[in-house]
Design an enzyme around this catalytic site. Structure first.
Site, PDB file in Angstrom:
ATOM      1  N   HIS A  72       0.840  -1.202   0.000  1.00 53.84           N
ATOM      2  CA  HIS A  72       0.000   0.000   0.000  1.00 53.84           C
ATOM      3  C   HIS A  72       0.871   1.246   0.000  1.00 53.84           C
ATOM      4  O   HIS A  72       1.912   1.280   0.650  1.00 53.84           O
ATOM      5  CB  HIS A  72      -0.882   0.034   1.252  1.00 53.84           C
ATOM      6  CG  HIS A  72      -1.816  -1.130   1.364  1.00 53.84           C
ATOM      7  ND1 HIS A  72      -2.571  -1.382   2.483  1.00 53.84           N
ATOM      8  CD2 HIS A  72      -2.135  -2.108   0.474  1.00 53.84           C
ATOM      9  CE1 HIS A  72      -3.304  -2.460   2.286  1.00 53.84           C
ATOM     10  NE2 HIS A  72      -3.045  -2.930   1.081  1.00 53.84           N
ATOM     11  N   TYR A 203      -7.673   3.536  10.029  1.00 52.74           N
ATOM     12  CA  TYR A 203      -7.647   3.670  11.486  1.00 52.74           C
ATOM     13  C   TYR A 203      -8.699   4.721  11.846  1.00 52.74           C
ATOM     14  O   TYR A 203      -8.559   5.888  11.444  1.00 52.74           O
ATOM     15  CB  TYR A 203      -6.286   4.165  11.973  1.00 52.74           C
ATOM     16  CG  TYR A 203      -5.141   3.180  11.808  1.00 52.74           C
ATOM     17  CD1 TYR A 203      -4.467   3.044  10.597  1.00 52.74           C
ATOM     18  CD2 TYR A 203      -4.713   2.407  12.885  1.00 52.74           C
ATOM     19  CE1 TYR A 203      -3.404   2.157  10.454  1.00 52.74           C
ATOM     20  CE2 TYR A 203      -3.643   1.516  12.757  1.00 52.74           C
ATOM     21  CZ  TYR A 203      -3.001   1.396  11.535  1.00 52.74           C
ATOM     22  OH  TYR A 203      -1.942   0.523  11.409  1.00 52.74           O
ATOM     23  N   PRO A 295      -0.702  -2.763  19.608  1.00 50.95           N
ATOM     24  CA  PRO A 295      -0.599  -3.021  18.160  1.00 50.95           C
ATOM     25  C   PRO A 295      -0.939  -1.835  17.258  1.00 50.95           C
ATOM     26  O   PRO A 295      -0.745  -1.932  16.042  1.00 50.95           O
ATOM     27  CB  PRO A 295      -1.580  -4.177  17.932  1.00 50.95           C
ATOM     28  CG  PRO A 295      -2.514  -4.147  19.080  1.00 50.95           C
ATOM     29  CD  PRO A 295      -1.763  -3.582  20.238  1.00 50.95           C
ATOM     30  N   LYS A 299       4.078  -2.340  15.217  1.00 48.40           N
ATOM     31  CA  LYS A 299       5.534  -2.343  15.382  1.00 48.40           C
ATOM     32  C   LYS A 299       6.143  -3.634  15.954  1.00 48.40           C
ATOM     33  O   LYS A 299       7.347  -3.861  15.829  1.00 48.40           O
ATOM     34  CB  LYS A 299       5.939  -1.205  16.346  1.00 48.40           C
ATOM     35  CG  LYS A 299       5.833   0.172  15.749  1.00 48.40           C
ATOM     36  CD  LYS A 299       7.093   0.549  15.008  1.00 48.40           C
ATOM     37  CE  LYS A 299       6.909   1.670  14.042  1.00 48.40           C
ATOM     38  NZ  LYS A 299       6.452   1.280  12.701  1.00 48.40           N
ATOM     39  N   TYR A 387       5.810   5.280  11.071  1.00 54.54           N
ATOM     40  CA  TYR A 387       4.967   4.135  10.707  1.00 54.54           C
ATOM     41  C   TYR A 387       5.740   3.164   9.816  1.00 54.54           C
ATOM     42  O   TYR A 387       5.678   1.949   9.996  1.00 54.54           O
ATOM     43  CB  TYR A 387       3.709   4.635   9.997  1.00 54.54           C
ATOM     44  CG  TYR A 387       2.650   3.573   9.810  1.00 54.54           C
ATOM     45  CD1 TYR A 387       1.778   3.234  10.842  1.00 54.54           C
ATOM     46  CD2 TYR A 387       2.521   2.884   8.606  1.00 54.54           C
ATOM     47  CE1 TYR A 387       0.810   2.255  10.680  1.00 54.54           C
ATOM     48  CE2 TYR A 387       1.562   1.906   8.429  1.00 54.54           C
ATOM     49  CZ  TYR A 387       0.703   1.593   9.475  1.00 54.54           C
ATOM     50  OH  TYR A 387      -0.247   0.611   9.310  1.00 54.54           O
TER      51      TYR A 387
HETATM   52  P1  RFL Z   1       6.486 -14.426  19.693  1.00 58.08           P
HETATM   53  O1  RFL Z   1       5.875 -14.303  18.336  1.00 58.08           O
HETATM   54  O2  RFL Z   1       5.586 -14.356  20.874  1.00 58.08           O
HETATM   55  O3  RFL Z   1       7.296 -15.801  19.704  1.00 58.08           O
HETATM   56  C1  RFL Z   1       7.787 -16.356  20.881  1.00 58.08           C
HETATM   57  C2  RFL Z   1       7.850 -17.842  20.696  1.00 58.08           C
HETATM   58  O4  RFL Z   1       8.425 -18.428  21.860  1.00 58.08           O
HETATM   59  C3  RFL Z   1       7.683 -19.569  22.213  1.00 58.08           C
HETATM   60  N1  RFL Z   1       7.865 -19.863  23.657  1.00 58.08           N
HETATM   61  C4  RFL Z   1       8.711 -20.810  24.099  1.00 58.08           C
HETATM   62  N2  RFL Z   1       9.534 -21.635  23.447  1.00 58.08           N
HETATM   63  C5  RFL Z   1      10.252 -22.516  24.189  1.00 58.08           C
HETATM   64  N3  RFL Z   1      10.171 -22.580  25.552  1.00 58.08           N
HETATM   65  C6  RFL Z   1       9.351 -21.756  26.242  1.00 58.08           C
HETATM   66  N4  RFL Z   1       9.258 -21.860  27.552  1.00 58.08           N
HETATM   67  C7  RFL Z   1       8.573 -20.812  25.508  1.00 58.08           C
HETATM   68  N5  RFL Z   1       7.676 -19.866  25.850  1.00 58.08           N
HETATM   69  C8  RFL Z   1       7.264 -19.300  24.723  1.00 58.08           C
HETATM   70  C9  RFL Z   1       6.248 -19.218  21.849  1.00 58.08           C
HETATM   71  O5  RFL Z   1       5.441 -20.377  21.684  1.00 58.08           O
HETATM   72  C10 RFL Z   1       6.454 -18.449  20.551  1.00 58.08           C
HETATM   73  O6  RFL Z   1       6.399 -19.281  19.416  1.00 58.08           O
HETATM   74  O7  RFL Z   1       7.624 -13.326  19.922  1.00 58.08           O
HETATM   75  P2  RFL Z   1       8.654 -12.642  18.905  1.00 58.08           P
HETATM   76  O8  RFL Z   1       9.352 -13.647  18.054  1.00 58.08           O
HETATM   77  O9  RFL Z   1       9.411 -11.701  19.716  1.00 58.08           O
HETATM   78  O10 RFL Z   1       7.701 -11.815  17.896  1.00 58.08           O
HETATM   79  C11 RFL Z   1       6.926 -10.742  18.341  1.00 58.08           C
HETATM   80  C12 RFL Z   1       5.632 -10.641  17.495  1.00 58.08           C
HETATM   81  O11 RFL Z   1       4.996 -11.888  17.464  1.00 58.08           O
HETATM   82  C13 RFL Z   1       4.686  -9.568  18.046  1.00 58.08           C
HETATM   83  O12 RFL Z   1       5.390  -8.446  18.494  1.00 58.08           O
HETATM   84  C14 RFL Z   1       3.655  -9.132  16.970  1.00 58.08           C
HETATM   85  O13 RFL Z   1       2.728 -10.156  16.721  1.00 58.08           O
HETATM   86  C15 RFL Z   1       2.920  -7.860  17.407  1.00 58.08           C
HETATM   87  N6  RFL Z   1       1.885  -7.424  16.461  1.00 58.08           N
HETATM   88  C16 RFL Z   1       2.209  -6.712  15.334  1.00 58.08           C
HETATM   89  N7  RFL Z   1       3.500  -6.471  15.037  1.00 58.08           N
HETATM   90  C17 RFL Z   1       3.811  -5.855  13.865  1.00 58.08           C
HETATM   91  O14 RFL Z   1       5.006  -5.629  13.624  1.00 58.08           O
HETATM   92  N8  RFL Z   1       2.858  -5.437  12.977  1.00 58.08           N
HETATM   93  C18 RFL Z   1       1.537  -5.637  13.209  1.00 58.08           C
HETATM   94  O15 RFL Z   1       0.708  -5.308  12.369  1.00 58.08           O
HETATM   95  C19 RFL Z   1       1.170  -6.265  14.438  1.00 58.08           C
HETATM   96  N9  RFL Z   1      -0.120  -6.495  14.719  1.00 58.08           N
HETATM   97  C20 RFL Z   1       0.542  -7.736  16.709  1.00 58.08           C
HETATM   98  C21 RFL Z   1      -0.449  -7.233  15.813  1.00 58.08           C
HETATM   99  C22 RFL Z   1       0.159  -8.532  17.781  1.00 58.08           C
HETATM  100  C23 RFL Z   1      -1.167  -8.825  17.980  1.00 58.08           C
HETATM  101  N10 RFL Z   1      -1.484  -9.683  19.048  1.00 58.08           N
HETATM  102  C24 RFL Z   1      -2.284 -10.843  18.897  1.00 58.08           C
HETATM  103  C25 RFL Z   1      -0.763  -9.545  20.274  1.00 58.08           C
HETATM  104  C26 RFL Z   1      -1.782  -7.515  16.009  1.00 58.08           C
HETATM  105  C27 RFL Z   1      -2.158  -8.274  17.113  1.00 58.08           C
HETATM  106  C28 RFL Z   1      -3.623  -8.507  17.304  1.00 58.08           C
HETATM  107  C1  PHB Z   2      -3.365  -6.334  11.204  1.00 61.96           C
HETATM  108  O1  PHB Z   2      -3.670  -6.416  10.006  1.00 61.96           O
HETATM  109  O2  PHB Z   2      -3.426  -7.314  11.955  1.00 61.96           O
HETATM  110  C2  PHB Z   2      -2.924  -5.042  11.770  1.00 61.96           C
HETATM  111  C3  PHB Z   2      -2.837  -3.928  10.961  1.00 61.96           C
HETATM  112  C4  PHB Z   2      -2.429  -2.713  11.514  1.00 61.96           C
HETATM  113  C5  PHB Z   2      -2.124  -2.631  12.860  1.00 61.96           C
HETATM  114  C6  PHB Z   2      -2.184  -3.758  13.659  1.00 61.96           C
HETATM  115  C7  PHB Z   2      -2.592  -4.961  13.124  1.00 61.96           C
HETATM  116  O3  PHB Z   2      -1.744  -1.440  13.378  1.00 61.96           O
END
Ligand code: RFL
Ligand code: PHB
Length: 394
Positions: A72, A203, A295, A299, A387
Site C-alpha cells: 500500500h 484507522y 498493536p 511495530k 509508521y
Molecule cells: P512471539 O511471536 O511471541 O514468539 C515467541 C515464541 O516463543 C515460544 N515460547 C517458548 N519456546 C520454548 N520454551 C518456552 N518456555 C517458551 N515460551 C514461549 C512461543 O510459543 C512463541 O512461538 O515473539 P517474537 O518472536 O518476539 O515476535 C513478536 C511478534 O509476534 C509480536 O510483536 C507481533 O505479533 C505484534 N503485532 C504486530 N507487530 C507488527 O510488527 N505489525 C503488526 O501489524 C502487528 N499487529 C501484533 C499485531 C500482535 C497482535 N497480538 C495478537 C498480540 C496484532 C495483534 C492482534
Molecule cells: C493487522 O492487520 O493485523 C494489523 C494492521 C495494523 C495494525 C495492527 C494490526 O496497526
C-alpha cells in the site's frame, strides 16, 4: 548436544535470528514449546515495515511475500466522519506499507530453516536456562513435553520466547528494570470471509471507540474494534460486532463496509513494556521477550526483526573477528530505537482510542492532534516515517 547459539522460541525473532546466523556460517538450535502447526496457524501481526521486507528479501526468504503480500502507498485516518489519507509512499521517498500476515512469515522462515538443515525442536517442555552469567550457558528441555531431559551447551543464548517465556526472568530481578503501561481498553479482532472494504488500512477514531480495517487476502478481511479491557468475547455476538463496526466506520460520504461470515474472533489486551537491560552475561533477549507495544503502531514483529539484526551482527563480529563491542552495546543499540517505537505506538494508541476517563478538554486535544497530523505536512511526514520504520543505527 552442543551448538554456538541456543535459541529459545520459534517466533519471528528466533527464526529470523537462526537464519541470519546460518547465512553467516554460525550454528544454532531452536527450541519451541508449541507444535509447528500451532505456530504456523496463530493469527497475529499484519503490517511489515519497509526494513523488515528488505531484510526478508536480502535473506532470500521473501519470494512468497513479494507475490502474495499487499503493498500500500498509504493509509487512512478517519475521524469526525471524514477520512484523511496519509500518503506514506510520497512522504517517505518511495516506501510501502506491506500487509503480509505474521503466520505466513513464520511458514516461510520455518521452511527455509528446515530446507537448510536447521535444527528446530517443536513441542518441547520444561525449558530452563542455566549458567547464563558464565562462558558456558546451557538450556535444558524435554522433547515432546515429557521426553528425557536434554541439555544444549551453547556459547550464547538468545531469549526469543515472547512476553511469557522463561528467558527474561533468568535475568536477576536486582539487575532488571521494567517499565510498563497497561491501557484501559483491548482490541477485539475478527477474521471475515469477504473481499476488502478498502484498498488501504483505515484507522478510525469515533465517539464509541477505535476501529481498524485491515486485510489478509483478496477473500479475507481483518477487522478490529476497541473494547473495554475487562470485556469478554462472549459478550460480542456477530451482530453486535457488525453494528459497532458500521457505526464507528461510518462517513459523511457513505462508506460501505463489506460484511461476510466471521470465522475467527478474539480479544487482545494492550500494554507498553520495556525491559532494561536486554542482556545479562551470555543471555540476550530479543523481540517480545524484552518489550511489548500496543498493536496500533504495527511495530511488534518489526522490532523483533530489528533486535535480531543487531544481535546477528554482534555474534558475527565475535565469531569472525573475536570482537565483542557490538554485543557489549546490544542493550544500548536496541533500546534507543525501541524507545522511539514505544513512543510512536503509545502516541498512535492515545490519539486513536476513546478513553472513557477523558475530560471534554482531553477529547478536544485528541481531535486537534488528528487534525494536525493530517493537515500539516511536517506532522504527516513525522507520522509516516515512524509508521514505515525508523532507520537501524549501530
Ligand atoms: P512471539 O511471536 O511471541 O514468539 C515467541 C515464541 O516463543 C515460544 N515460547 C517458548 N519456546 C520454548 N520454551 C518456552 N518456555 C517458551 N515460551 C514461549 C512461543 O510459543 C512463541 O512461538 O515473539 P517474537 O518472536 O518476539 O515476535 C513478536 C511478534 O509476534 C509480536 O510483536 C507481533 O505479533 C505484534 N503485532 C504486530 N507487530 C507488527 O510488527 N505489525 C503488526 O501489524 C502487528 N499487529 C501484533 C499485531 C500482535 C497482535 N497480538 C495478537 C498480540 C496484532 C495483534 C492482534
Ligand atoms: C493487522 O492487520 O493485523 C494489523 C494492521 C495494523 C495494525 C495492527 C494490526 O496497526
Amino acid at each position: 548436544m552442543r551448538t554456538q547459539v541456543g535459541i529459545i522460541g520459534a517466533g519471528p525473532a528466533g527464526l529470523l535470528l537462526s537464519h541470519l546466523l546460518y547465512l553467516q556460517g554460525i550454528e544454532s538450535v531452536i527450541i519451541e514449546s508449541r507444535t509447528r502447526e500451532e505456530i504456523e496457524g496463530t493469527i497475529r501481526a499484519g503490517v511489515l515495515e519497509q526494513g523488515t521486507v528488505d531484510l526478508m528479501n536480502q535473506m532470500g526468504v521473501g519470494v512468497r511475500m513479494m507475490k502474495e503480500g499487499h503493498f500500500h502507498e498509504g493509509f487512512e485516518l478517519r475521524f469526525n466522519g471524514t477520512g484523511h489519507r496519509v500518503n506514506v509512499h510520497e512522504l517517505t521517498g518511495g516506501k510501502y506499507v506491506t500487509v503480509y500476515a505474521q503466520h505466513e512469515v513464520i511458514k516461510d522462515l520455518v521452511a527455509a530453516r528446515l530446507q537448510a538443515g536447521g535444527q528446530i525442536y517443536f513441542n518441547v517442555g520444561d525449558v530452563s536456562l542455566h549458567d547464563v552469567d558464565t562462558s558456558a550457558p546451557k538450556i535444558r528441555f524435554r522433547p515432546n513435553k515429557d521426553g528425557e531431559l536434554q541439555e544444549i551447551a551453547c556459547d550464547y543464548i538468545a531469549g526469543c520466547d515472547g512476553f511469557h517465556g522463561p528467558s527474561r526472568p533468568a535475568i536477576p530481578q536486582s539487575v532488571r528494570k521494567e517499565y510498563q503501561k497497561i491501557y484501559p481498553f483491548s482490541w477485539l479482532g475478527v477474521l471475515v470471509e469477504a473481499p476488502p472494504s478498502s484498498h488501504e488500512l483505515i484507522y478510525a477514531n469515533h465517539e464509541q471507540g477505535f476501529a481498524l480495517v485491515s486485510t489478509r487476502s483478496p477473500q479475507i478481511q481483518r477487522l478490529y474494534l476497541q473494547v473495554d479491557a475487562k470485556d469478554h468475547i462472549d459478550n460480542w455476538s456477530d451482530d453486535r460486532i457488525w453494528s459497532e463496526l458500521h457505526t464507528r466506520l461510518e462517513t459523511k460520504d457513505g462508506f460501505k463496509l463489506i460484511e461476510g461470515p466471521i470465522f475467527q474472533k478474539g480479544i487482545v489486551s494492550m500494554r507498553s513494556f520495556v525491559c532494561d537491560p536486554m542482556q545479562y552475561g551470555r543471555l540476550f533477549l530479543a523481540g517480545d521477550a524484552a518489550h511489548i507495544v500496543p498493536p496500533t503502531g504495527a511495530k511488534g514483529l518489526n522490532l523483533a526483526a530489528a533486535d535480531v539484526q543487531v544481535l546477528a551482527r554482534g555474534l558475527e563480529a565475535f565469531y569472525k573477528a573475536g570482537k565483542t563491542d557490538i554485543l557489549n552495546r546490544y542493550t544500548e543499540i536496541c533500546l534507543r530505537r525501541i524507545w522511539k517505537a514505544e513512543r510512536f505506538s503509545w502516541f498512535m494508541t492515545t490519539m486513536l482510542h476513546r478513553d472513557m476517563g477523558h475530560t471534554p478538554f482531553e477529547r478536544g486535544i485528541q481531535l486537534a492532534e488528528l487534525d494536525y497530523v493530517t493537515s500539516s505536512r511536517a506532522a504527516s511526514t513525522s507520522l509516516a516515517e515512524n509508521y514505515i520504520g525508523l532507520p537501524m543505527e549501530f
